[in-house]
Design an enzyme around this catalytic site. Structure first.
Site, mmCIF file in Angstrom:
data_model
loop_
_atom_site.group_PDB
_atom_site.id
_atom_site.type_symbol
_atom_site.label_atom_id
_atom_site.label_comp_id
_atom_site.label_asym_id
_atom_site.label_seq_id
_atom_site.Cartn_x
_atom_site.Cartn_y
_atom_site.Cartn_z
ATOM 1 N N HIS A 113 -8.473 -1.237 5.557
ATOM 2 C CA HIS A 113 -8.782 -2.554 6.130
ATOM 3 C C HIS A 113 -9.143 -3.516 4.992
ATOM 4 O O HIS A 113 -9.934 -3.163 4.120
ATOM 5 C CB HIS A 113 -9.951 -2.451 7.129
ATOM 6 C CG HIS A 113 -10.265 -3.778 7.738
ATOM 7 N ND1 HIS A 113 -9.451 -4.365 8.671
ATOM 8 C CD2 HIS A 113 -11.279 -4.658 7.492
ATOM 9 C CE1 HIS A 113 -9.954 -5.548 8.999
ATOM 10 N NE2 HIS A 113 -11.061 -5.745 8.301
ATOM 11 N N ASN B 112 0.836 -1.215 0.000
ATOM 12 C CA ASN B 112 0.000 0.000 0.000
ATOM 13 C C ASN B 112 0.866 1.259 0.000
ATOM 14 O O ASN B 112 0.558 2.224 -0.687
ATOM 15 C CB ASN B 112 -0.952 0.001 1.204
ATOM 16 C CG ASN B 112 -2.169 -0.875 0.950
ATOM 17 O OD1 ASN B 112 -2.991 -0.569 0.088
ATOM 18 N ND2 ASN B 112 -2.265 -1.981 1.674
HETATM 19 C C1 GAR Z 1 -2.961 -5.210 3.760
HETATM 20 O O1 GAR Z 1 -3.835 -6.169 3.213
HETATM 21 C C2 GAR Z 1 -3.719 -4.288 4.681
HETATM 22 O O2 GAR Z 1 -5.026 -3.998 4.254
HETATM 23 C C3 GAR Z 1 -3.752 -5.098 5.931
HETATM 24 O O3 GAR Z 1 -2.469 -5.692 6.019
HETATM 25 C C4 GAR Z 1 -1.957 -5.869 4.694
HETATM 26 C C5 GAR Z 1 -0.594 -5.237 4.649
HETATM 27 O O4 GAR Z 1 -0.127 -5.077 3.342
HETATM 28 N N1 GAR Z 1 -4.069 -4.257 7.058
HETATM 29 C C6 GAR Z 1 -4.761 -4.684 8.094
HETATM 30 O O5 GAR Z 1 -5.151 -5.818 8.211
HETATM 31 C C7 GAR Z 1 -5.063 -3.605 9.145
HETATM 32 N N2 GAR Z 1 -6.089 -4.044 10.032
HETATM 33 P P1 GAR Z 1 1.059 -4.112 2.916
HETATM 34 O O6 GAR Z 1 2.052 -3.992 4.068
HETATM 35 O O7 GAR Z 1 1.695 -4.843 1.758
HETATM 36 O O8 GAR Z 1 0.479 -2.801 2.525
#
Ligand code: GAR
Length: 206
Positions: A108, A13
């Protein structure tokens, strides 16, 4: 507008935000700092490659109260106007949340109010979606309040859950088609002054 991006893991992200700024799709936004909850987060490498300052502030090391003080004073010292939780798997402290009311957004990986709350992070919402047999899932960007995943909803995007999905394939699709689309979009809406919270609901201004 200066933003601070909080991360805990892979940083896809964060990368989507960096890429949209670089390509000019996201305008009037500067990542002032990436703040990681742990020093093994690959997101730190992504920040370094992009030439963005990064810092680790660990709740585990500091303890909850000092962590809250440290994050708030860091945000104030870098002049952050918006805080973006982009794959941040911890919770900010009450002083920080209060000082930045309606100025912290979180992504989320599910359609809130389903599959959210404490313990529902990372791969877990996708496992729960498959265990329940729901036919659509997606992602939500919302403002952060003092409760897990309960602040006013800004944007949501859905995808079909496919019959042969595993938690991993579903997670990957939601990251690419939902999270990496609506998180930059929500940041742009905020930067453009288009978001207003009225009675705990997000209204879009013209
Ligand atoms: C993502 O899917 C994000 O939406 C989730 O963790 C992942 C991290 O991805 N976040 C949560 O679950 C927050 N409650 P990233 O580090 O590659 O962006």
């Amino acid at each position: 507008m200066k933003i601070a991006v909080f991360v805990s893991g892979g940083g896809t992200n964060l990368q989507a935000i960096i890429d949209r700024i670089t390509s000019g799709e996201l305008t009037n936004v500067e990542i002032a700092e990436v703040i990681a909850s742990n020093d093994s987060a690959f997101a730190i490498e992504r920040a370094k490659i992009a030439g963005i300052p990064s810092k680790v502030i660990s709740k585990k090391i500091l303890g909850a109260e000092a962590y809250d003080e440290a994050t708030l004073s860091e945000l104030e010292s870098i002049g952050a106007e918006l805080v973006v939780l982009a794959g941040f798997l911890s919770m900010l402290g009450p002083k920080t949340v209060k000082a930045y009311a309606n100025r912290i957004i979180n992504i989320h990986p599910a359609l809130i109010p389903a599959f959210c709350g404490q313990g529902m992070y990372g791969i877990r919402p996708h496992e729960a979606v498959l265990a329940k047999g729901v036919k659509v899932s997606g992602a939500t960007v919302h403002f952060v309040n003092e409760h897990y995943d309960e602040g006013p909803i800004i944007l949501q995007k859905a995808v079909d859950v496919l019959p042969d999905d595993t938690a991993e394939t579903l997670q990957k699709r939601i990251m690419k088609e939902c999270e990496q689309v609506i998180l930059p979009k929500a940041i742009q809406l905020f930067a453009d002054g288009k978001l207003e919270v009225v009675d705990n609901l997000v209204k879009f201004k013209n």
